[in-house]
Scaffold this active site. Structure first.
Site: not given
Ligand SMILES: Nc1nc2c(ncn2[C@@H]2O[C@H](COP(=O)(O)OP(=O)(O)OP(=O)(O)O)[C@@H](O)[C@H]2O)c(=O)[nH]1
Length: 360
Positions: A238, A247, A274
């Site tokens: 992101n 997204d 996610e």
């Molecule tokens: N683009 C987008 N981002 C989202 C959405 N929902 C959640 N996120 C982002 O998903 C990210 C999840 O990050 P983390 O839970 O820290 O986990 P990660 O960076 O994937 O790390 P690991 O799971 O440990 O591999 C966050 O930055 C949220 O802002 C969405 O609907 N759209």
């Protein structure tokens, strides 16, 4: 498998049909008492045969047919036939009354059958048109062939046709209103059950449906697999490529899962952010591992670039699976907790992989 697994679609309300049909049968019986007080003595036996021997058995057969599993597709034509049958038995009795003792049996009963069919039994508009046409033509021939209603014949014919026409207009209006209500309803349902970004089920739907699937497997003593799927280093993705690309990647993950879990009773839902959850009944541990391998491989094949953060350079996901036959003391939350722990392990082991644990 003796029972059908709960799928994610709705069914024909056959219970309502049975209740209304039973009421119709009782109405025929109730009207018998009123009619028998009007009918001349010599016609009473014929009348009883027309009701108990010809009308009621057809209603009972129709009721019994409702237990047949192919009842829904034949419901409309069969209902149209039953209504015509009831009307024609009435016409037959009317002619016998006239021929034998010159008694004028009232014709209004057939209007009652029509309205009962239109509004209580929900005859479709198309079959209602067939019914009105055949019914009116039959009544026309009766008043042409027998001077039962004398100089009122044409008025009565007009009344039979006109009243059914009013019923048809009402039915048309009702069908239109019901269909626009259904559309609004399914839009609302979709808004409340479907995740707008991915088009798959949302958390709310998952919460309800997963319990049904779990109970089903528990009752049937069947295996159930719960998958928790989480895109790796998604925060970095992101941050590096922007929210819009993020997204798109979430939507792509949903599409991959839908392509892999295709059975009617597989529940694929967005758990939040996610993260995705899959509840898959009747999946052995080997089959669950195979499905997980396919998810990991699908991302490798897509080769979506992800050079931000500490990943492999491509978008990947980690998967936690818990699989087994639910014990009597377990609930779906226990399965999800175990799958979550397995996901945690897959992340800790280096991501882009799955970890599976099973019920002892
Ligand atoms: N683009 C987008 N981002 C989202 C959405 N929902 C959640 N996120 C982002 O998903 C990210 C999840 O990050 P983390 O839970 O820290 O986990 P990660 O960076 O994937 O790390 P690991 O799971 O440990 O591999 C966050 O930055 C949220 O802002 C969405 O609907 N759209």
């Amino acid at each position: 498998m003796t029972q059908t697994l709960p799928t994610h679609s709705e069914s024909f309300n056959v219970t309502r049909v049975r209740v209304v049909l039973a009421i119709g049968g009782f109405m025929i019986l109730a009207f018998m008492f009123a009619d028998l007080s009007l009918i001349p003595q010599g016609l009473k036996d014929t009348y009883i045969v027309s009701r108990l021997g010809l009308q009621l058995p057809v209603v009972i057969v129709f009721f019994a047919l409702s237990y047949w599993r192919h009842f829904k597709p034949i419901y409309q034509p069969a209902l149209c036939f039953v209504l015509l049958w009831l009307s024609f038995v009435n016409y037959g009795f009317t002619v016998i009354c006239w021929q034998q003792v010159g008694f004028v049996f009232p014709y209004e009963g057939v209007l009652m059958y029509a309205f009962f069919g239109f509004f209580a039994m929900r005859l479709s508009f198309r079959f209602a048109i067939y019914f009105v046409t055949i019914n009116t033509v039959a009544f026309y021939f009766i008043v042409q062939l027998y001077p039962i209603y004398g100089e009122r014949s044409w008025v009565n014919l007009g009344f039979v046709f006109g009243a059914q026409l009013v019923g048809l207009v009402g039915l048309y209006d009702l069908k239109r209103k019901i269909s626009s209500l259904n559309e609004a309803n399914s839009r609302l349902k979709s808004l409340s059950e479907i995740d707008q970004l991915t088009g798959i089920y949302n958390r709310r739907y998952y919460e309800n449906k997963s319990k049904d699937l779990f109970s089903w497997c528990k009752r049937a003593g069947d295996t159930l697999a719960v998958f928790m799927v989480d895109i790796d280093h998604f925060k970095d993705f992101n941050d590096g490529y922007g929210h819009q690309k993020g997204d798109e990647t979430i939507a792509l993950q949903a599409k991959i899962l839908q392509q892999i879990f295709k059975r009617d009773w597989d529940l694929v839902a967005r758990y939040g952010g996610e993260e995705f959850v899959i509840v898959a009944p009747q999946l052995t541990s080997d089959q669950a591992q195979h499905q997980a391998e396919r998810i990991i491989a699908a991302w490798q094949k897509k080769a979506v670039e992800h050079t931000h953060g500490n990943g492999t350079g491509l978008v990947s996901c980690s998967i936690g699976i818990f699989c087994g036959v639910p014990s009597q003391t377990q609930n779906i939350e226990a399965f999800v907790d175990h799958a979550d722990q397995a996901l945690y392990q897959a992340k800790a082991d280096g991501r882009a992989r799955f970890c599976i644990t099973t019920n002892p």
